[in-house]
Design an enzyme around this catalytic site. Structure first.
Site, PDB file in Angstrom:
ATOM      1  N   PHE A  44       0.810  -1.234   0.000  1.00  0.00           N
ATOM      2  CA  PHE A  44       0.000   0.000   0.000  1.00  0.00           C
ATOM      3  C   PHE A  44       0.839   1.278   0.000  1.00  0.00           C
ATOM      4  CE2 PHE A  44      -1.156  -1.481   4.588  1.00  0.00           C
ATOM      5  CZ  PHE A  44      -0.013  -0.953   5.152  1.00  0.00           C
TER       6      PHE A  44
ATOM      7  N   HIS B 229      -2.755   2.745  12.692  1.00  0.00           N
ATOM      8  CA  HIS B 229      -2.066   2.785  13.995  1.00  0.00           C
ATOM      9  C   HIS B 229      -0.727   2.027  13.971  1.00  0.00           C
ATOM     10  CE1 HIS B 229      -3.496  -1.130  16.202  1.00  0.00           C
ATOM     11  NE2 HIS B 229      -3.186  -1.375  14.956  1.00  0.00           N
TER      12      HIS B 229
HETATM   13  N1  SAM Z   1      -7.248  -5.002   8.592  1.00  0.00           N
HETATM   14  C1  SAM Z   1      -7.050  -6.257   9.286  1.00  0.00           C
HETATM   15  C2  SAM Z   1      -7.864  -6.309  10.553  1.00  0.00           C
HETATM   16  O1  SAM Z   1      -8.392  -5.268  10.996  1.00  0.00           O
HETATM   17  O2  SAM Z   1      -8.001  -7.401  11.104  1.00  0.00           O
HETATM   18  C3  SAM Z   1      -5.591  -6.488   9.621  1.00  0.00           C
HETATM   19  C4  SAM Z   1      -4.952  -5.443  10.456  1.00  0.00           C
HETATM   20  S1  SAM Z   1      -3.228  -5.752  10.784  1.00  0.00           S
HETATM   21  C5  SAM Z   1      -2.966  -4.814  12.212  1.00  0.00           C
HETATM   22  C6  SAM Z   1      -2.402  -4.787   9.536  1.00  0.00           C
HETATM   23  C7  SAM Z   1      -2.406  -5.439   8.174  1.00  0.00           C
HETATM   24  O3  SAM Z   1      -1.667  -4.578   7.273  1.00  0.00           O
HETATM   25  C8  SAM Z   1      -1.753  -6.796   8.134  1.00  0.00           C
HETATM   26  O4  SAM Z   1      -2.603  -7.739   7.562  1.00  0.00           O
HETATM   27  C9  SAM Z   1      -0.514  -6.554   7.290  1.00  0.00           C
HETATM   28  O5  SAM Z   1      -0.093  -7.695   6.571  1.00  0.00           O
HETATM   29  C10 SAM Z   1      -0.952  -5.430   6.389  1.00  0.00           C
HETATM   30  N2  SAM Z   1       0.182  -4.711   5.802  1.00  0.00           N
HETATM   31  C11 SAM Z   1       1.296  -4.308   6.414  1.00  0.00           C
HETATM   32  N3  SAM Z   1       2.112  -3.687   5.563  1.00  0.00           N
HETATM   33  C12 SAM Z   1       1.486  -3.697   4.354  1.00  0.00           C
HETATM   34  C13 SAM Z   1       1.835  -3.181   3.081  1.00  0.00           C
HETATM   35  N4  SAM Z   1       2.992  -2.531   2.881  1.00  0.00           N
HETATM   36  N5  SAM Z   1       0.954  -3.343   2.069  1.00  0.00           N
HETATM   37  C14 SAM Z   1      -0.223  -3.997   2.263  1.00  0.00           C
HETATM   38  N6  SAM Z   1      -0.599  -4.492   3.469  1.00  0.00           N
HETATM   39  C15 SAM Z   1       0.259  -4.350   4.508  1.00  0.00           C
END
Ligand code: SAM
Length: 457
Positions: A345, A363
């Protein structure tokens, strides 16, 4: 003597009448006088179904601003239904409020140990400073006790039948004396409860530790990768870098990309909390007919599955890093409305969605990184598209402290583990405005989460 009148229909509550026999009133005149002086005898009683007691209790605290005022469990009363739990509240809403509105009693069949423990701990006197300090220092012992309970499969063993400590020890291959002491502690915390015959059973809270419940993954993750990282919290405070990197040699999300077992545990740990808000979002937000929802950093797709279940005309795209999205696709029945896209992202977000979701993503990141993620989201969508942000807020400066509040604690977790931060509502609003979104509404969700509803300008 207490007389209770309950209507036939379920969940309608009832009326409770206290009758004080003249003889008792005379024999205990001091007690009676005190009850009258404090107007304790005039109160509103609310009898709730056993399965809604926790939700009603939370409402009383969070939405009606009532103060816990003691309570208890009586195993003898209504013993056919496993006794009765009573929770007392006070509500000081100004002198004009009638006495019966100032005191309330919430009653439910059964033993609601976890709710009762939380209610009573909110009632106890504020401890002196030495006790308060000792209690904080021992916080990690309590966490460790929970981790170990999950590791030895305690909740699954107790799920089959209530057991004595010695039988728990035998079935988990542990030491009987140590297990007895662990169970005693967990009983004090409302995780298990001791029954009349000295056996132990799970409470509702303890059920969360069963292997089938994704909360058990969260408990294990907090007890392993995260717990080890916290040993380096001193390095975080000294340098500002994450304790996670100090301990594991890589930042949180990169580490999980390399470690399959930890990554799956993390996805399920996220699912545990997401499931608590998914229903509310799916039922509470009016997703328009036929729209495409893009869940950015959507993990294993838990939130979007809930949305698709309640909105048959809606399609969803779950967007995440490839080691996560691969599993979002494969974990459940195929659905032609459920799409998975892999990517980063910080580089690009899938275009042409009507509604974008960022659930507990912002966060994880610094303000600068949030600005980059939000800029990618804004670039992906047309003006008028919606952005839904789910986050826990930090309490506003000067807000009264509440027992068990999570915001400031989770802020430290973000500092130590991901390098991100929790924010006040106004800080999220500022970030969204800066990225070209207008915040239309903010709504509370369960577990202190919130939903910010924004529109791309
Ligand atoms: N949205 C989900 C939830 O509320 O259960 C997951 C939240 S988790 C705290 C953050 C998510 O962001 C993870 O699934 C992680 O793999 C994803 N993430 C982290 N860095 C990312 C990136 N550069 N591009 C896409 N997704 C990413």
């Amino acid at each position: 003597m207490i007389v209770r009148a309950r209507p036939q229909s379920r969940g309608c509550g009832g009326v409770e009448i206290f009758v004080l026999p003249r003889r008792f009133a005379t024999a205990h005149s001091r007690l009676v006088a005190k009850e009258r002086a404090t107007e304790a005898e005039s109160h509103l009683g609310w009898f709730v179904d056993a399965d809604s007691v926790e939700a009603v209790w939370r409402c009383c605290l969070q939405y009606f601003g009532m103060r816990p005022d003691g309570g208890g469990y009586n195993p003898v009363e209504n013993s056919a239904e496993d006794g009765r739990t009573v929770l007392y509240f006070q509500h000081d809403d100004g002198a004009s409020v009638a006495a019966h509105a100032r005191r309330m009693e919430l009653t439910a069949d059964g033993h609601h140990a976890a709710v009762l423990a939380a209610h009573q701990s909110a009632t106890v006197e504020v401890p002196d400073q030495h006790t308060a300090l000792l209690s904080m220092l021992a916080g990690h012992w309590a966490a460790r006790a929970l981790h170990v309970a999950a590791e030895i499969g305690l909740a699954d063993v107790l799920d089959r039948e209530p057991l004595h400590a010695a039988d728990v020890a035998e079935r988990t291959g542990c030491d009987p004396v140590a297990v007895g002491r662990l169970l005693r502690f967990l009983d004090r915390k409302g995780v298990v409860r001791q029954l009349g015959d000295a056996t132990y059973a799970n409470t509702e809270l303890g059920e969360l530790l069963r292997e089938a419940n994704p909360f058990s993954d969260l408990v294990r993750l907090y007890g392993s990768d995260f717990y080890e990282a916290w040993e380096e919290f001193g390095a975080t405070v000294r340098t500002g870098g994450t304790a996670f990197r100090h301990r594991h040699g890589a930042e949180h999300f990169d580490y999980f990309a390399q470690d399959e077992a930890s990554a799956r545990a993390f996805d399920r740990a996220m699912q545990a909390v997401t499931e608590l808000v998914a229903d509310e979002l799916a039922k509470g937000y009016p997703f328009p007919h036929g729209v495409t929802v893009v869940d950015v950093g959507g993990g294993n797709g838990t939130l979007m599955r809930a949305v698709l279940r309640d909105h048959p005309s809606v399609s969803a795209v779950v967007f995440d890093r490839d080691h996560v999205s691969a599993h979002a696709a494969g974990e459940r029945e195929p659905d032609s409305r459920f799409h998975v896209v892999s990517g980063d992202f910080f580089t690009e977000v899938p275009p042409e969605g009507d509604v974008y979701v960022l659930s507990r993503v912002l966060h994880d990141w610094s303000d600068e990184d949030c600005e980059r993620i939000l800029a990618r989201c804004r670039a992906a969508c047309r003006a008028g598209a919606k952005l839904l942000v789910l986050e826990r807020f930090l309490p506003e400066t000067g807000a009264p402290r509440r027992d068990g509040e999570l915001g400031a604690l989770w802020d430290l977790q973000m500092l130590a583990i991901t390098g991100g931060r929790e924010r006040e509502c106004s800080e999220y609003e500022k970030l969204l405005h800066g990225a070209g979104f207008r915040v239309d509404d903010v709504r509370p969700l369960p577990t202190e989460m919130n939903l910010l509803i924004a529109t791309a300008c």
